[in-house]
Design a protein around this motif. Structure first.
Motif, PDB file in Angstrom:
ATOM      1  N   ARG A 139     -14.442 -35.598  -1.858  1.00 34.08           N
ATOM      2  CA  ARG A 139     -14.601 -34.031  -1.768  1.00 34.08           C
ATOM      3  C   ARG A 139     -16.071 -33.742  -1.492  1.00 34.08           C
ATOM      4  N   GLY A 140     -16.153 -32.506  -0.614  1.00 34.63           N
ATOM      5  CA  GLY A 140     -17.410 -32.371   0.001  1.00 34.63           C
ATOM      6  C   GLY A 140     -17.928 -31.300  -0.987  1.00 34.63           C
ATOM      7  N   LEU A 141     -19.386 -31.420  -1.231  1.00 34.14           N
ATOM      8  CA  LEU A 141     -20.035 -30.260  -1.996  1.00 34.14           C
ATOM      9  C   LEU A 141     -20.088 -29.244  -1.333  1.00 34.14           C
ATOM     10  N   VAL A 142     -20.296 -28.008  -1.828  1.00 33.45           N
ATOM     11  CA  VAL A 142     -20.376 -26.692  -1.170  1.00 33.45           C
ATOM     12  C   VAL A 142     -21.837 -26.090  -1.551  1.00 33.45           C
ATOM     13  N   ILE A 143     -22.246 -25.407  -0.191  1.00 31.97           N
ATOM     14  CA  ILE A 143     -23.470 -24.641  -0.318  1.00 31.97           C
ATOM     15  C   ILE A 143     -23.076 -23.066  -0.547  1.00 31.97           C
ATOM     16  N   HIS A 144     -23.664 -22.761  -1.462  1.00 29.90           N
ATOM     17  CA  HIS A 144     -23.462 -21.160  -1.972  1.00 29.90           C
ATOM     18  C   HIS A 144     -24.678 -20.526  -2.707  1.00 29.90           C
ATOM     19  N   ASN A 145     -24.354 -19.158  -2.735  1.00 27.86           N
ATOM     20  CA  ASN A 145     -25.586 -18.526  -3.533  1.00 27.86           C
ATOM     21  C   ASN A 145     -24.690 -17.337  -4.587  1.00 27.86           C
ATOM     22  N   ILE A 146     -24.688 -17.661  -5.750  1.00 30.85           N
ATOM     23  CA  ILE A 146     -23.621 -16.669  -6.775  1.00 30.85           C
ATOM     24  C   ILE A 146     -25.035 -16.380  -7.673  1.00 30.85           C
ATOM     25  N   GLY A 147     -26.104 -15.363  -7.043  1.00 28.41           N
ATOM     26  CA  GLY A 147     -26.963 -14.669  -7.991  1.00 28.41           C
ATOM     27  C   GLY A 147     -28.096 -15.623  -8.591  1.00 28.41           C
ATOM     28  N   GLY A 148     -28.196 -16.896  -8.162  1.00 30.13           N
ATOM     29  CA  GLY A 148     -29.229 -17.827  -8.815  1.00 30.13           C
ATOM     30  C   GLY A 148     -29.948 -18.693  -7.654  1.00 30.13           C
ATOM     31  N   GLY A 149     -29.825 -18.049  -6.558  1.00 23.69           N
ATOM     32  CA  GLY A 149     -30.672 -18.733  -5.296  1.00 23.69           C
ATOM     33  C   GLY A 149     -29.348 -19.884  -4.749  1.00 23.69           C
ATOM     34  N   ALA A 150     -29.718 -20.131  -3.556  1.00 21.68           N
ATOM     35  CA  ALA A 150     -28.943 -21.258  -2.746  1.00 21.68           C
ATOM     36  C   ALA A 150     -28.539 -22.597  -3.632  1.00 21.68           C
ATOM     37  N   ARG A 151     -27.496 -22.878  -3.635  1.00 20.62           N
ATOM     38  CA  ARG A 151     -27.297 -24.115  -4.558  1.00 20.62           C
ATOM     39  C   ARG A 151     -26.071 -24.849  -3.732  1.00 20.62           C
ATOM     40  N   GLU A 152     -26.176 -26.351  -3.821  1.00 19.06           N
ATOM     41  CA  GLU A 152     -25.281 -27.333  -3.464  1.00 19.06           C
ATOM     42  C   GLU A 152     -24.522 -27.945  -4.591  1.00 19.06           C
ATOM     43  N   GLY A 187     -18.973 -28.265   7.397  1.00 22.80           N
ATOM     44  CA  GLY A 187     -19.127 -27.003   8.130  1.00 22.80           C
ATOM     45  C   GLY A 187     -17.960 -26.079   8.102  1.00 22.80           C
ATOM     46  N   ILE A 188     -16.930 -26.257   7.264  1.00 20.90           N
ATOM     47  CA  ILE A 188     -15.725 -25.053   6.674  1.00 20.90           C
ATOM     48  C   ILE A 188     -16.497 -24.447   5.899  1.00 20.90           C
ATOM     49  N   SER A 189     -16.251 -22.929   6.300  1.00 18.60           N
ATOM     50  CA  SER A 189     -16.731 -21.890   5.426  1.00 18.60           C
ATOM     51  C   SER A 189     -15.529 -21.458   4.704  1.00 18.60           C
ATOM     52  N   SER A 190     -15.585 -21.325   3.545  1.00 24.43           N
ATOM     53  CA  SER A 190     -14.544 -21.165   2.763  1.00 24.43           C
ATOM     54  C   SER A 190     -14.717 -19.912   1.792  1.00 24.43           C
ATOM     55  N   PRO A 191     -14.119 -18.724   2.439  1.00 25.24           N
ATOM     56  CA  PRO A 191     -14.041 -17.542   1.458  1.00 25.24           C
ATOM     57  C   PRO A 191     -13.492 -17.627   0.255  1.00 25.24           C
ATOM     58  N   ARG A 192     -13.979 -16.907  -0.818  1.00 23.31           N
ATOM     59  CA  ARG A 192     -13.193 -17.016  -2.247  1.00 23.31           C
ATOM     60  C   ARG A 192     -13.555 -15.879  -2.823  1.00 23.31           C
ATOM     61  N   LEU A 193     -12.423 -15.875  -3.887  1.00 25.95           N
ATOM     62  CA  LEU A 193     -12.561 -14.602  -4.973  1.00 25.95           C
ATOM     63  C   LEU A 193     -13.312 -15.245  -6.284  1.00 25.95           C
ATOM     64  N   LEU A 194     -14.471 -14.629  -6.758  1.00 25.11           N
ATOM     65  CA  LEU A 194     -14.933 -14.774  -8.183  1.00 25.11           C
ATOM     66  C   LEU A 194     -14.189 -14.049  -9.222  1.00 25.11           C
ATOM     67  N   PRO A 195     -14.201 -14.294 -10.432  1.00 24.69           N
ATOM     68  CA  PRO A 195     -13.884 -13.394 -11.359  1.00 24.69           C
ATOM     69  C   PRO A 195     -14.222 -11.856 -11.198  1.00 24.69           C
ATOM     70  N   GLY A 196     -13.361 -11.028 -11.498  1.00 25.87           N
ATOM     71  CA  GLY A 196     -13.554  -9.552 -11.293  1.00 25.87           C
ATOM     72  C   GLY A 196     -13.324  -9.170  -9.671  1.00 25.87           C
ATOM     73  N   ASN A 197     -12.799 -10.153  -9.200  1.00 26.43           N
ATOM     74  CA  ASN A 197     -12.491  -9.831  -7.438  1.00 26.43           C
ATOM     75  C   ASN A 197     -13.673  -9.740  -6.637  1.00 26.43           C
ATOM     76  N   LEU A 198     -14.730 -10.408  -6.883  1.00 29.03           N
ATOM     77  CA  LEU A 198     -15.992 -10.371  -6.193  1.00 29.03           C
ATOM     78  C   LEU A 198     -15.698 -11.501  -5.218  1.00 29.03           C
ATOM     79  N   SER A 199     -15.974 -10.882  -3.809  1.00 28.07           N
ATOM     80  CA  SER A 199     -16.024 -11.770  -2.478  1.00 28.07           C
ATOM     81  C   SER A 199     -17.162 -12.711  -2.756  1.00 28.07           C
ATOM     82  N   HIS A 200     -17.028 -14.045  -2.133  1.00 26.97           N
ATOM     83  CA  HIS A 200     -17.846 -15.057  -2.149  1.00 26.97           C
ATOM     84  C   HIS A 200     -17.803 -15.892  -0.979  1.00 26.97           C
ATOM     85  N   ILE A 201     -18.899 -16.554  -0.436  1.00 26.03           N
ATOM     86  CA  ILE A 201     -18.355 -17.496   0.555  1.00 26.03           C
ATOM     87  C   ILE A 201     -19.237 -18.602   0.520  1.00 26.03           C
TER      88      ILE A 201
END
Length: 87
Positions: free
Chosen positions: A56-69, A28-42
């Motif tokens: 190590r927990g897997l993360v759920i995110h969406n970097i333009g290809g739909g939600a993924r774990e 349940g921890i949200s982890s804001p992060r910076l992608l290459p090119g200083n793009l914000s992501h969570i």
């Protein structure tokens, strides 16, 4: 972190200490992060675990290809850790 994410996370979340070790970055921890090119992501840590590092927990995110774990908890520079709390 981009202004929109900062605004969202400053409301109904509780800051968590920054951590680099899997046991302290939990479900349940949200982890804001910076992608290459200083793009914000969570990303949000799920209850499923890595097959490579079982603590190590897997993360759920969406970097333009739909939600993924995926096993990408430490793949990008993290800019904080937050847990959603009561409003």
């Amino acid at each position: 972190m981009c202004p929109i994410l900062r605004s969202i996370l400053s409301g109904a979340v509780l800051p968590c200490p920054s951590a680099k070790t899997p046991p302290t970055i939990g479900l349940g921890i949200s982890s804001p992060r910076l992608l290459p090119g200083n793009l914000s992501h969570i990303a949000i840590v799920s209850s499923n675990r890595s097959t490579v590092v079982p603590t190590r927990g897997l993360v759920i995110h969406n970097i333009g290809g739909g939600a993924r774990e995926e096993d990408t908890l430490f793949a990008f520079r993290q800019t904080g850790h937050f847990r959603f709390g009561p409003i």
